[in-house]
Write a protein that holds these residues in place. Structure first.
Motif, mmCIF file in Angstrom:
data_model
loop_
_atom_site.group_PDB
_atom_site.id
_atom_site.type_symbol
_atom_site.label_atom_id
_atom_site.label_comp_id
_atom_site.label_asym_id
_atom_site.label_seq_id
_atom_site.Cartn_x
_atom_site.Cartn_y
_atom_site.Cartn_z
ATOM 1 N N THR A 40 0.826 -1.210 0.000
ATOM 2 C CA THR A 40 0.000 0.000 0.000
ATOM 3 C C THR A 40 0.862 1.262 0.000
ATOM 4 O O THR A 40 0.379 2.338 -0.347
ATOM 5 C CB THR A 40 -0.924 0.031 1.232
ATOM 6 O OG1 THR A 40 -0.124 0.047 2.424
ATOM 7 C CG2 THR A 40 -1.839 -1.178 1.252
ATOM 8 N N ARG A 41 2.138 1.118 0.375
ATOM 9 C CA ARG A 41 3.050 2.270 0.439
ATOM 10 C C ARG A 41 4.071 2.279 -0.689
ATOM 11 O O ARG A 41 4.912 3.164 -0.748
ATOM 12 C CB ARG A 41 3.774 2.284 1.796
ATOM 13 C CG ARG A 41 2.820 2.343 2.985
ATOM 14 C CD ARG A 41 3.571 2.429 4.296
ATOM 15 N NE ARG A 41 4.354 1.229 4.563
ATOM 16 C CZ ARG A 41 3.873 0.138 5.162
ATOM 17 N NH1 ARG A 41 2.605 0.080 5.520
ATOM 18 N NH2 ARG A 41 4.653 -0.902 5.387
ATOM 19 N N ASP A 42 3.997 1.288 -1.564
ATOM 20 C CA ASP A 42 4.963 1.178 -2.659
ATOM 21 C C ASP A 42 4.485 1.988 -3.861
ATOM 22 O O ASP A 42 3.659 1.532 -4.649
ATOM 23 C CB ASP A 42 5.142 -0.299 -3.042
ATOM 24 C CG ASP A 42 6.169 -0.503 -4.143
ATOM 25 O OD1 ASP A 42 6.825 0.482 -4.540
ATOM 26 O OD2 ASP A 42 6.305 -1.645 -4.619
ATOM 27 N N THR A 43 5.015 3.190 -4.004
ATOM 28 C CA THR A 43 4.558 4.067 -5.082
ATOM 29 C C THR A 43 5.051 3.621 -6.449
ATOM 30 O O THR A 43 4.588 4.134 -7.471
ATOM 31 C CB THR A 43 5.027 5.511 -4.824
ATOM 32 O OG1 THR A 43 6.458 5.534 -4.677
ATOM 33 C CG2 THR A 43 4.391 6.066 -3.550
ATOM 34 N N THR A 44 5.986 2.669 -6.503
ATOM 35 C CA THR A 44 6.449 2.159 -7.791
ATOM 36 C C THR A 44 5.528 1.060 -8.324
ATOM 37 O O THR A 44 5.661 0.659 -9.478
ATOM 38 C CB THR A 44 7.877 1.604 -7.681
ATOM 39 O OG1 THR A 44 7.887 0.464 -6.809
ATOM 40 C CG2 THR A 44 8.826 2.661 -7.112
ATOM 41 N N ASP A 45 4.617 0.570 -7.503
ATOM 42 C CA ASP A 45 3.676 -0.468 -7.913
ATOM 43 C C ASP A 45 2.704 0.138 -8.918
ATOM 44 O O ASP A 45 2.059 1.151 -8.637
ATOM 45 C CB ASP A 45 2.923 -0.975 -6.692
ATOM 46 C CG ASP A 45 2.008 -2.163 -6.994
ATOM 47 O OD1 ASP A 45 1.638 -2.347 -8.171
ATOM 48 O OD2 ASP A 45 1.668 -2.890 -6.053
ATOM 49 N N PRO A 46 2.559 -0.471 -10.111
ATOM 50 C CA PRO A 46 1.614 0.063 -11.100
ATOM 51 C C PRO A 46 0.177 0.153 -10.582
ATOM 52 O O PRO A 46 -0.609 0.936 -11.092
ATOM 53 C CB PRO A 46 1.718 -0.926 -12.268
ATOM 54 C CG PRO A 46 3.032 -1.602 -12.089
ATOM 55 C CD PRO A 46 3.281 -1.647 -10.614
ATOM 56 N N LEU A 47 -0.147 -0.637 -9.571
ATOM 57 C CA LEU A 47 -1.493 -0.631 -9.011
ATOM 58 C C LEU A 47 -1.551 0.099 -7.671
ATOM 59 O O LEU A 47 -2.483 -0.090 -6.883
ATOM 60 C CB LEU A 47 -1.991 -2.073 -8.843
ATOM 61 C CG LEU A 47 -1.922 -2.969 -10.087
ATOM 62 C CD1 LEU A 47 -2.454 -4.358 -9.772
ATOM 63 C CD2 LEU A 47 -2.679 -2.354 -11.256
ATOM 64 N N HIS A 48 -0.576 0.970 -7.424
ATOM 65 C CA HIS A 48 -0.462 1.616 -6.114
ATOM 66 C C HIS A 48 -1.710 2.392 -5.737
ATOM 67 O O HIS A 48 -2.185 2.308 -4.595
ATOM 68 C CB HIS A 48 0.749 2.547 -6.097
ATOM 69 C CG HIS A 48 0.779 3.458 -4.904
ATOM 70 N ND1 HIS A 48 1.017 3.004 -3.626
ATOM 71 C CD2 HIS A 48 0.552 4.800 -4.789
ATOM 72 C CE1 HIS A 48 0.956 4.016 -2.778
ATOM 73 N NE2 HIS A 48 0.674 5.109 -3.457
ATOM 74 N N ARG A 49 -2.270 3.152 -6.657
ATOM 75 C CA ARG A 49 -3.419 3.990 -6.315
ATOM 76 C C ARG A 49 -4.586 3.140 -5.814
ATOM 77 O O ARG A 49 -5.259 3.489 -4.834
ATOM 78 C CB ARG A 49 -3.853 4.816 -7.523
ATOM 79 C CG ARG A 49 -5.007 5.769 -7.248
ATOM 80 C CD ARG A 49 -5.279 6.660 -8.434
ATOM 81 N NE ARG A 49 -4.138 7.517 -8.731
ATOM 82 C CZ ARG A 49 -4.113 8.406 -9.727
ATOM 83 N NH1 ARG A 49 -5.178 8.542 -10.521
ATOM 84 N NH2 ARG A 49 -3.049 9.142 -9.926
#
Length: 385
Positions: A361-370
């Protein structure tokens, strides 16, 4: 009536690249991937660029070098895939981002899955500096029945699953230091928020019996038994989950209160409480482990809803534990869920919400972060009517 015997899939390769294939081995894939048509031998002299190109073209590499060097090659190939892939687009909708992300992950898994190792007749590895993988393989594949070729990624997964099984996953809802022990191919309860929901949701007056549908490790059945339910019937379609749940119930001293059965979703009879934590995303799984995450067309969700009334005692209720991640990804709407509940002749009497605590949930590099950052997990209390 005669039947045609089935032949185990095999791979074929040659120790001498100039010769015709002269060796073969049984092929095994937990994701049911077909055996590669072309296999070449690779060892410590194989360059990352060569291995990456061959794997991208569909050629598998049977590793005969140092085990740790194979792991390094796998990581190097993974970095090349990550640099060359575009898992999403800035203008993509959430649903498109999800599909692109899954496509990229699928491509990555296929390419890396073409680095193979050969397990010997006793599940051992005849590679330099290879760990003893026999117990991990026995847990994943059963007793040795001759040699077999598997992808290195699958073998590493089996090793990791064995370590989790040995260590266990702490479940505070069961008490300080209490752990459940997941088996290979069984979804691990590392996301404890849904367990906490079941542990704190108010119980109706004096319930004695409960069903836990899709029990997995048996963690929710154990929580219900610890909360005072006299008898819990836990079901699962996965034979590995049935074994896992029985072992955890016995380990926790709850075997006399938890009956594990399958493969039907509902056991026979009725209960005061029916709990279901179905896979949260309506998509097709590509492996046994993914069955804990993906529910094609919401099959298990709808099966739970439409079977609930017939399996409740008068005054009983159902608890549906479900994340709204599918809604944030555009795979299902809240209206879809409410319509499914209503069409099953059910009404919502209460809802408990919690936010996820996992690192993604805190990984802003994850394409599905939002979508992950906005996710809420809910326990829906349902009754007929």
């Amino acid at each position: 009536m005669s039947t045609t015997p089935t032949t185990a899939p095999t791979i074929h390769w040659s120790e001498d690249r100039s010769a015709q294939p002269a060796r073969s081995a049984r092929w095994h894939s937990e994701s049911c991937a077909p055996p590669p048509r072309r296999v070449v031998v690779a060892d410590d002299r194989t360059k990352t660029a060569t291995a990456y190109q061959l794997a991208c073209e569909g050629t598998a590499l049977l590793w005969q070098g140092d085990f740790h060097n194979a792991r390094q090659l796998l990581r190097a190939m993974g970095r090349r895939i990550d640099r060359s892939s575009t898992p999403t687009r800035p203008d993509a909708t959430p649903a498109e981002s999800f599909r692109l992300h899954r496509r990229a992950r699928g491509h990555r898994a296929r390419v890396l899955g073409r680095l193979l190792v050969l397990l010997e007749d006793d599940h051992s590895l005849s590679l330099r500096r290879a760990p003893d993988v026999r117990r991990a393989c026995a847990e994943a594949y059963g007793p040795p029945r001759g040699g077999r070729a598997v992808s290195l990624t699958e073998l590493l997964g089996a090793i990791g699953a064995h370590q989790w099984r040995e260590k266990g996953v702490e479940v505070p809802a069961l008490g300080d230091g209490i752990r459940v022990h997941p088996h290979y191919g069984v979804f691990s309860p590392v996301r404890g928020e849904y367990v906490d929901l079941v542990a704190r949701a108010p119980l109706a007056a004096n319930p004695r019996t409960a069903f836990d549908l899709g029990t997995g490790t048996g963690v929710l059945a154990a929580v219900l038994a610890r909360r005072g339910l006299a008898q819990v019937a836990a079901t699962d379609i996965n034979p590995r989950a049935l074994t896992c749940a029985r072992e955890n119930a016995a380990r926790l001293g709850l075997a006399d209160r938890i009956e594990v059965t399958g493969p039907d979703l509902y056991p026979e009879g009725r209960a005061d409480l029916v709990v279901c934590n179905p896979p949260w995303l309506p998509a097709r799984p590509t492996s046994a482990v993914e069955q804990g995450v993906y529910d094609p067309a919401g099959t298990m969700l709808h099966g739970f809803l439409h079977g609930l009334t017939a399996h409740l005692h008068p005054g009983g209720e159902g608890w549906l534990i479900l994340s709204d991640l599918a809604e944030h990804l555009g795979l299902r709407t809240r209206a879809d869920l409410l319509t499914a509940i209503d069409s099953a002749g059910l009404r919502v009497t209460d809802r408990l919400d919690t936010s996820p605590r996992h690192p993604r949930t805190r990984d802003t590099t994850d394409p599905l972060h939002r979508a992950r950052a906005a996710e809420v997990t809910s326990l829906w209390r349902l009754m007929p009517g």
